[in-house]
Design a protein around this motif. Structure first.
Motif, mmCIF file in Angstrom:
data_model
loop_
_atom_site.group_PDB
_atom_site.id
_atom_site.type_symbol
_atom_site.label_atom_id
_atom_site.label_comp_id
_atom_site.label_asym_id
_atom_site.label_seq_id
_atom_site.Cartn_x
_atom_site.Cartn_y
_atom_site.Cartn_z
ATOM 1 N N ALA A 265 50.498 48.355 40.842
ATOM 2 C CA ALA A 265 50.576 48.507 42.064
ATOM 3 C C ALA A 265 49.345 47.193 42.401
ATOM 4 O O ALA A 265 49.233 46.638 43.113
ATOM 5 C CB ALA A 265 51.246 48.680 43.041
ATOM 6 N N TYR A 266 48.250 48.252 41.931
ATOM 7 C CA TYR A 266 46.504 48.117 41.981
ATOM 8 C C TYR A 266 46.390 46.757 41.644
ATOM 9 O O TYR A 266 45.954 45.686 42.344
ATOM 10 C CB TYR A 266 45.828 48.705 41.465
ATOM 11 N N LYS A 267 47.094 46.595 40.666
ATOM 12 C CA LYS A 267 46.714 45.017 39.714
ATOM 13 C C LYS A 267 46.679 44.020 40.429
ATOM 14 O O LYS A 267 46.472 42.732 40.306
ATOM 15 C CB LYS A 267 46.826 45.350 38.404
ATOM 16 N N ARG A 268 48.489 44.021 41.026
ATOM 17 C CA ARG A 268 49.430 42.796 41.699
ATOM 18 C C ARG A 268 48.724 42.683 42.931
ATOM 19 O O ARG A 268 48.400 41.554 43.898
ATOM 20 C CB ARG A 268 50.929 43.781 42.127
ATOM 21 N N LEU A 269 47.756 44.419 43.908
ATOM 22 C CA LEU A 269 47.120 43.900 44.911
ATOM 23 C C LEU A 269 45.866 43.243 44.868
ATOM 24 O O LEU A 269 45.525 42.172 46.039
ATOM 25 C CB LEU A 269 46.925 45.007 44.897
ATOM 26 N N GLU A 270 45.283 43.434 43.174
ATOM 27 C CA GLU A 270 43.563 42.470 43.441
ATOM 28 C C GLU A 270 44.025 41.503 43.404
ATOM 29 O O GLU A 270 43.221 40.210 43.534
ATOM 30 C CB GLU A 270 43.583 43.623 42.882
ATOM 31 N N ARG A 271 45.279 40.749 42.258
ATOM 32 C CA ARG A 271 45.503 39.576 41.812
ATOM 33 C C ARG A 271 45.599 38.793 43.173
ATOM 34 O O ARG A 271 45.129 37.876 42.905
ATOM 35 C CB ARG A 271 46.525 39.671 40.709
ATOM 36 N N SER A 272 46.153 38.810 44.261
ATOM 37 C CA SER A 272 46.680 38.675 44.915
ATOM 38 C C SER A 272 45.817 38.154 46.279
ATOM 39 O O SER A 272 45.369 36.376 47.033
ATOM 40 C CB SER A 272 47.967 38.873 45.894
ATOM 41 N N VAL A 273 44.689 38.504 46.565
ATOM 42 C CA VAL A 273 43.173 39.125 47.060
ATOM 43 C C VAL A 273 42.680 38.199 46.782
ATOM 44 O O VAL A 273 42.115 37.162 46.702
ATOM 45 C CB VAL A 273 42.758 40.251 47.296
#
Length: 51
Positions: A18-26
């Motif tokens: 979840a963190y990786k997906r959030l970081e990529r989108s940001v």
């Protein structure tokens, strides 16, 4: 002190993904804003020679 590792199990994988997906989108959002800014307000210049 000995070597220890936190017992996290399946929760670790879920949270990290979840963190990786959030970081990529940001990061992608920032890159789009940055590209638009550069295209709109900056222009390429020739490399200046220094004496």
């Amino acid at each position: 002190m000995g070597t220890y590792k936190l017992k996290t199990g399946k929760v670790e994988v879920i949270v990290v993904d979840a963190y990786k997906r959030l970081e990529r989108s940001v990061v992608r959002g920032y890159e789009r804003i940055e590209k638009k800014f550069v295209d709109r307000f900056l222009e390429p210049v020739e490399k200046e020679e220094r004496p």
